[in-house]
Design an enzyme around this catalytic site. Sequence first.
Site, PDB file in Angstrom:
ATOM      1  N   CYS A   1      -3.334 -35.781  16.762  1.00 28.68           N
ATOM      2  CA  CYS A   1      -2.455 -36.776  17.402  1.00 28.68           C
ATOM      3  C   CYS A   1      -0.987 -36.430  17.225  1.00 28.68           C
ATOM      4  CB  CYS A   1      -2.749 -38.186  16.874  1.00 28.68           C
ATOM      5  SG  CYS A   1      -2.768 -38.264  15.098  1.00 28.68           S
TER       6      CYS A   1
ATOM      7  N   GLY B   1       0.782  -1.228   0.000  1.00 30.33           N
ATOM      8  CA  GLY B   1       0.000   0.000   0.000  1.00 30.33           C
ATOM      9  C   GLY B   1       0.819   1.285   0.000  1.00 30.33           C
TER      10      GLY B   1
ATOM     11  N   ALA C   1     -10.046 -11.393   3.289  1.00 31.39           N
ATOM     12  CA  ALA C   1     -10.373 -10.048   2.807  1.00 31.39           C
ATOM     13  C   ALA C   1     -10.332  -9.997   1.282  1.00 31.39           C
ATOM     14  CB  ALA C   1      -9.414  -9.021   3.397  1.00 31.39           C
TER      15      ALA C   1
ATOM     16  N   ASP D   1      -3.168  -8.747   2.973  1.00 31.23           N
ATOM     17  CA  ASP D   1      -2.282  -9.809   3.462  1.00 31.23           C
ATOM     18  C   ASP D   1      -3.054 -11.048   3.901  1.00 31.23           C
ATOM     19  OD1 ASP D   1      -1.729  -8.373   6.805  1.00 31.23           O
ATOM     20  OD2 ASP D   1      -3.541  -8.928   5.709  1.00 31.23           O
TER      21      ASP D   1
END
Lengths: 338, 407
Positions: free
Chosen positions: B168, B24, B116, B112
């Site tokens: 497990c 950004g 979204a 990221d």
Amino acid sequence: MEEVAVEALTEQEAAVYDRQIRVWGVEAQRRLSRAHVLVIGMSNVLTELCKNIVLAGIGSLTLMEDAPSVSTVMNTSFLIPVEQIESDKSFLTECAESLKDFNPMVHVTVEKGSLEEKPDDFLNNFDVVVVGRSLLKYRMHVNSLCRKRGPKIAFLSVDCRGPLGEIFIDLQTHTYVLKAKENVPHSLQNLVYCSLEEAIAARWDRLPKKTTKLFYAMRIMEDFEQSNSRLPGQVTLDDLASVLDTRKRLCESQGMPETLVPDKLLHRLLYAEAREHPPVCAILGGILGQELLKVLSGKGEPLKNFFFFDPMDGKGITEEIPRPDDTPIIMQSAEIEI
Amino acid sequence: MATPEELAVIEKAKVLMVGAGGIGCELLKTLALTGFKDIHLIDLDTIEVSNLNRQFLFRKQHVGQSKAKVARDAVLKFKPDIKIEAHHANVKNSDFDVEFFKQFNVVLNGLDNVDARRHVNRLCLAAGVPLVESGSTGYLGQVTVHVKDQTECYECQTKELPKTYPVCTITNTPSKPVHCIVWAKDLLFARLFGDRNQSSDLIVHTNDRTSSAATADTDFFNIKDGETPESYACRVFDGVFGDNIEVALRNEETWKSRKRPRPLYICEVYSDAKKPRIDGSCNSPDGNDKHTASAARILGLSNPQEVWTVRDSANVFLKALELLLNTRQKDIGSLVFDKDDQLAMEFVTAAANLRSSCFDIPMQSLFEAKGIAGNIVHAIATTNAIISGLIVLEAIKLLMGNLDDCR
């Protein structure tokens, strides 16, 4: 290659550099912090480079204005707030102050005066010298100084003309660590580079056919600017006819047809004048920054020896000029009797 | 510089940027310099110190402030004549509906997380707005273009799910450091400091249920009346690293083709040395600041790159447990693991290392463990700068209607 004793970084370094240490490791970060870089010239692509290497945490960055050229960087750059454009301080000083702000851990200074005036061993202070837009003879001069002076100094140059860009790298000899893969352990690799003069002297008719045309176009522009006493970048579309003449002359002397370099490409270079397309500056500044960091850290295979970018190609292109095996390659459609 | 035709389109374009982080910051700068004049920016995050190596619009004094707002302010300083509207908000917020998205000529993602990205993808499809997607990790990055009805959308290619591990493996048969870290974080830390009422896989039984570890007792992890933090810590230690392993060893089948683990007890670790001083009253001056309170530092382990010994790990385990009990009383029962919570991270690293030592798995430094426990994405400035350039080049092609030229 095992990481040697883990001497701690300072808390500040560890906090700020956390995400990049996870990329290249503590030892590489330490080497960066001891590195000294000289950048000659300032242009939009060089502001991108400086931002990148300052953020990475090199030891010191020295800015110098030496080779005159035309650039639009003083009109707008992300380094200088608009209100400071008319200030008393020199443009480079403003740039330096801004860069210091990006990363206070890096020592950023401006070196006044020209290279000519400096003592012979001036360049010895640096591990890397980067030269921006300048006459070819200036770049060759600095490159030869890098090669002459004592300890090896890496030489990189970059120029962005509109959306078209070229990077050249000369590391003389460079040893780097090739990362271990699968069953192959870490290994040391050695590369040998040629000087800028040798690269420029490469005969065009001996280069591989698919060599990017931008290489030749940039040589034509260099020759035109030099022959017409222009500052690099001091061109317009009005120069097209003259540049086409230069193309004719150069191609003839190199044994190549003029069709080697399309009109359109030269047109785009002239249309650009002194401007640099910001998204291409970001790309070139990123590539150049990364190459510089590879050189300083000794990690990763550096580019050898030219990199070109043209958005119309949709990709970056690496060329090795000249090729190490000097076998002549037939470029023309020579008739071969079978 | 763009051609006049491109510039005309650029100057009129209304662009939405989602994300004001690594990609950004570079993208906003590149858009502004290229001539874009009308930009909306959405980011829910605030600035952290570890952002500063690449999110260059931010400074140290901005830590804690909104990324979207600080990014806007920084860019307006060198391009005051453009319009940037910053939204400190989650893009999934209902304010950002189809109508909101419809006002844009192109949407540029610098996110990221897949969740979204999916959300934005669907809104772009619904609104009929082209989307330029991107992402980066270390030296790698990519840019893709998505136009409704003309290219595949972001979700057309299935995305890799986050890595999970079989229960497990975590509870009985770890073989890698990450298994021990997940155990320490999601089982032990959660049981000691999180919701007590959640059922836990921390308990170990033999397959025939004929015997269980002491930890099977539902009250085992609750501090007993009159119990000192020291004896509590030792009891927990012996329970999870000693007793649990003893019981697990009784399941012969499990170990037929695997290396048998070794139980670890406090008395073995400290047979020839003193335990770290646990006095129940923590007077550490920064004890209440979760970012700086540190057991490791008190113990002289100040280099996060150093791998601790078993003794070091035990020391940190006991000390961190004591500090957490003493300084976070009100949070106990609801504490959620946060990689930036120094004590929690130290505790998890110590516990993971102790478990690793039982199973002969290499131990990790605090730095490495944090990366694994916190799913940290390694990142540098140069990759993001290159990606931002590529995003803008693709965006221009889209705005010019040159879809065929898009990569």
